[in-house]
Scaffold this active site. Structure first.
Site, PDB file in Angstrom:
ATOM      1  CB  CYS A  78      -0.898  -0.028   1.241  1.00  0.00           C
ATOM      2  SG  CYS A  78      -1.967   1.413   1.347  1.00  0.00           S
ATOM      3  CB  CYS A  82      -1.350   3.930   8.200  1.00  0.00           C
ATOM      4  SG  CYS A  82      -2.444   4.514   6.883  1.00  0.00           S
ATOM      5  CB  CYS A  85      -0.517  -0.127   8.356  1.00  0.00           C
ATOM      6  SG  CYS A  85      -1.276  -1.371   7.292  1.00  0.00           S
ATOM      7  CB  CYS A 122     -15.320  -7.373   7.387  1.00  0.00           C
ATOM      8  SG  CYS A 122     -16.636  -7.165   8.579  1.00  0.00           S
ATOM      9  CB  CYS A 153     -18.319  -4.865   6.286  1.00  0.00           C
ATOM     10  SG  CYS A 153     -17.422  -3.368   6.793  1.00  0.00           S
ATOM     11  CB  CYS A 213     -17.864   0.115   9.853  1.00  0.00           C
ATOM     12  SG  CYS A 213     -16.698  -0.711  10.957  1.00  0.00           S
ATOM     13  NE  ARG A 285     -16.673  -5.412  14.282  1.00  0.00           N
ATOM     14  CZ  ARG A 285     -16.991  -5.064  13.040  1.00  0.00           C
ATOM     15  NH1 ARG A 285     -16.108  -4.456  12.286  1.00  0.00           N
ATOM     16  NH2 ARG A 285     -18.184  -5.315  12.557  1.00  0.00           N
TER      17      ARG A 285
END
Ligand code: SAM
Ligand code: SF4
Length: 353
Positions: A78, A82, A85, A122, A153, A213, A285
């Protein structure tokens, strides 16, 4: 001394109605202030749990937990940075990047999750945003899984208006896009897209009628005020996210946050309780980091109002408690799976008012 006199000597316990509730469990507000959140946070632990339980039981069955399974449909490589991550190409984490999975393979995995008791599937992709040419495949995944009777999701990064429209047409139930932390702390964690970019995607998703979400992470070196700031940003959106994942940082080797300090377990439970109180109709969650929690901490989180978890062996790239261990814990706690499509909706309630 008889037993009778000894009992009479004891100070009398207050009757339940003598404990003043600070919050009105019926009220769904979008104007929370930091001071109000801080006052909730500062309550003695038992009072905070009591408030959270009052709100929780007003809108949800106390023993029901929504069970989702998460699949990484496109892993690694990616371009975002972040800091938590393992999938960012900016950090050397040793993770091998893979291509978008075939639709049939994803549907077969969803069937296994359904057989294992999950009601929501998800799917996450390590993208800054999907390319338009990917949309045919992700929409086919949503359609195929919905045909099996599961909720769906997706978390694919930022979305354009056109992409949101396509996902809505395919029948997507939820879109995950986390704010991750407070607006103030955000630039310490991510520099390649802004907090406002995230709010813009959330707005597009909300306006298209897809359930939102959105939550964040604790344990990235943020202050107490940042943690409450994150919850306040979510609670003061025009509509509360229908699902609010609270992640505990899973430190990933090779990432800038790989050596972060562990979050105090009681602070984490308080975070869940405040989220439950200020977003009464949202499913809260207990997401990443459950693997690192004791059974006792998880039980406290459920008491504080967490009522959604990921089940299955793996989160996107991190471990999740094994299914069998979960089953033993749920049996001990009397937890049952929340049926699909049974969450309360802020829209329905305001329409009825
Ligand atoms: N690329 C998409 C995006 O960022 O929106 C979707 C996938 S991303 C992995 C989904 C969320 O997982 C992040 O927003 C973050 O909150 C959470 N997450 C990722 N890595 C994590 C970690 N190491 N610990 C805790 N939460 C994490
Ligand atoms: Fe990419 Fe999402 Fe990981 Fe950020 S959290 S680096 S956007 S996969």
């Amino acid at each position: 001394m008889t037993i009778q006199t000894r009992i009479e000597d004891q100070p009398k316990a207050p009757k339940p109605q003598q404990v003043a509730a600070r919050t009105n469990p019926d009220e769904v507000r979008h104007d929370w202030t930091k001071d109000e959140l801080q006052a909730l946070w500062d309550l003695p632990f038992n009072d905070l749990m009591f408030e959270a339980q009052l709100v929780h039981r007003r809108w949800f069955k106390a023993h029901e937990v929504q069970m989702s399974t998460l699949l990484s449909i496109k892993t690694g490589g990616c371009p975002e940075d972040c800091g938590y991550c393992a999938q960012s190409s900016k950090f050397d984490t040793g993770l091998k990047a893979s291509k978008l999975m075939e639709v049939e393979k994803v549907i077969a995995e969803a069937r296994k999750a359904k057989d294992a008791g999950a009601t929501r599937y998800c799917m996450g992709a390590a993208w800054r945003e999907p390319k338009d040419r990917d949309m045919d495949m992700v929409c086919a995944m949503v359609e195929g899984i919905k045909d099996m009777g599961m909720e769906t999701c997706m978390t694919l990064g930022m979305l354009s208006g056109q992409q949101v429209h396509r996902l809505a047409q395919s029948g997507l139930d939820y879109y995950n896009h986390n704010v991750d932390t407070s607006e103030e702390y955000y630039p310490n964690v991510i520099t390649t897209r802004t907090f406002q970019d995230r709010l813009d995607t959330l707005e597009r998703v909300r306006n298209a009628g897809i359930n939102v979400c959105s939550g964040g992470i604790v344990g990235m070196g943020e202050s107490q005020s940042d943690r409450l700031g994150m919850l306040m940003a979510l609670a003061n959106l025009p509509e509360h996210p229908q699902s609010v994942p609270i992640n505990m940082l899973m430190p990933m080797e090779g990432t800038p946050l790989g050596m972060s300090e562990k979050v105090d377990p009681i602070d984490f439970v308080r975070m869940i309780a405040v989220a439950r109180i200020i977003m009464p109709m949202s499913v809260v969650r207990l997401a990443a980091g459950r693997e690192l929690m004791s059974d006792e901490q998880q039980a406290l989180c459920f008491m504080a109002g967490a009522n959604s978890i990921f089940v299955g062996e793996k989160l996107l790239t991190a471990k999740n408690p094994e299914a069998d261990k979960d089953q033993v814990l749920f049996k001990k706690l009397g937890i049952q799976s929340m049926p699909a499509h049974s969450c309360p909706s802020e829209k329905d309630v305001s329409a009825r008012a």
